[in-house]
Design an enzyme around this catalytic site. Structure first.
Site, PDB file in Angstrom:
ATOM      1  N   MET A   1       0.841  -1.192   0.000  1.00  0.00           N
ATOM      2  CA  MET A   1       0.000   0.000   0.000  1.00  0.00           C
ATOM      3  C   MET A   1       0.877   1.242   0.000  1.00  0.00           C
ATOM      4  O   MET A   1       1.954   1.259   0.585  1.00  0.00           O
ATOM      5  CB  MET A   1      -0.916   0.013   1.232  1.00  0.00           C
ATOM      6  CG  MET A   1      -1.764  -1.242   1.369  1.00  0.00           C
ATOM      7  SD  MET A   1      -2.937  -1.471   0.035  1.00  0.00           S
ATOM      8  CE  MET A   1      -4.268  -0.410   0.582  1.00  0.00           C
ATOM      9  N   CYS A   2       0.436   2.275  -0.640  1.00  0.00           N
ATOM     10  CA  CYS A   2       1.205   3.507  -0.805  1.00  0.00           C
ATOM     11  C   CYS A   2       1.041   4.416   0.420  1.00  0.00           C
ATOM     12  O   CYS A   2       0.219   4.180   1.297  1.00  0.00           O
ATOM     13  CB  CYS A   2       0.743   4.238  -2.054  1.00  0.00           C
ATOM     14  SG  CYS A   2       0.746   3.215  -3.553  1.00  0.00           S
TER      15      CYS A   2
END
Length: 273
Positions: A1-2
């Site tokens: 996930m960013c």
């Protein structure tokens, strides 16, 4: 996930989010604490607004911690509104066209999350774009396509309703094709005047979103995770919410794709402000 961070308010240097804080975005690129993966090394990007309507942008596929140019740019550029992102790829190759933020006209957009079974949904979703927007698609990510779908559905007229419609269309298409119906979506986007953010997920596991005042009266920072240990300053924005930061400060609303519910919620707004 960013991981990402966005700001609107009196002009500040980009480094105040990107590199200076104890848990800056660069620090989060290799040591995130509130994500499934601690490392976000599949590229980075920043988009900032200055004297022209369209944002400036700098992106690369290097990990943010290893790019000396990023630190230099962040130290020199001041902006009243900017978006910054470090990427942990869940789809699409590690190339510059897939790095956030994405830009089209005056609009900029960045996203943390995913669309399940995107490989089965991509082609019919791309066919919904008109010729201009289809030609503007240079990458292969679900994030960029969600952004362009929102442009198609009237982002310039009603930003939150357009984003709600884009998510709703993806969920309805997945259901119709017998795919897994799942959109996880915590995103920030702007036209250079107002900063918007949405936290939503089909399965109630939306990626995190926090807000805190910054940069003087009326300025706010929105982030995937806090930039420092001042726990009293950072407020977690609830799942199913939209945040609007404009000239009059911050406003928080209920957000639900089906029915395009973007009603104002005074109780939520009071919590965040």
């Amino acid at each position: 996930m960013c991981r990402w961070a966005a700001y609107r308010g009196e002009p500040i240097y980009l480094e105040e989010l990107v590199s200076s804080p104890a848990h800056s975005l660069i620090e989060q690129s290799h040591c995130a604490t509130r994500a499934k993966t601690a490392t976000n090394g599949d590229g980075f990007g920043i988009a900032w607004y200055g004297e022209r309507p369209e944002p400036g942008r700098y992106r690369d596929i290097l990990p943010a911690w290893s790019d000396c140019n990023l630190k230099s740019i962040a130290r020199q550029i001041r902006s009243p509104l900017f978006l910054a992102h470090v990427r942990a790829a869940t789809g699409g190759g590690t190339r510059r066209d897939n790095c956030h933020p994405f830009v089209h006209g005056v609009w900029s957009f960045m996203h943390n999350g995913q669309v399940a079974d995107f490989e089965h949904l991509r082609r019919p979703l791309e066919m919904m774009l008109d010729d201009e927007l289809y030609a503007a698609r240079t990458g292969a990510t679900d994030s960029e396509l969600l952004f362009l779908l929102a442009r198609q559905f009237g982002l310039a007229r009603d930003p939150l309703a357009a984003m709600a419609e884009a998510i709703s269309v993806v969920e309805q298409l997945a259901q119709r094709l017998g795919c897994r119906v799942l959109v996880r979506f915590t995103a920030a986007f702007s036209d250079g005047r107002t900063l918007y953010a949405v936290r939503y997920s089909t399965d109630d596991l939306a990626p995190t979103l926090y807000a805190a005042p910054m940069g003087g009266a009326g300025g706010y920072c929105l982030v995937s995770e806090p930039l420092n240990d001042d726990t009293e300053a950072w407020v977690e924005v609830p799942d199913g919410s939209a945040v609007v930061v404009g000239a009059d400060g911050i406003d928080v609303r209920l957000f639900a794709p089906h029915g395009h519910c973007v009603a104002k919620d005074p109780e939520l707004a009071a919590i965040v402000s």
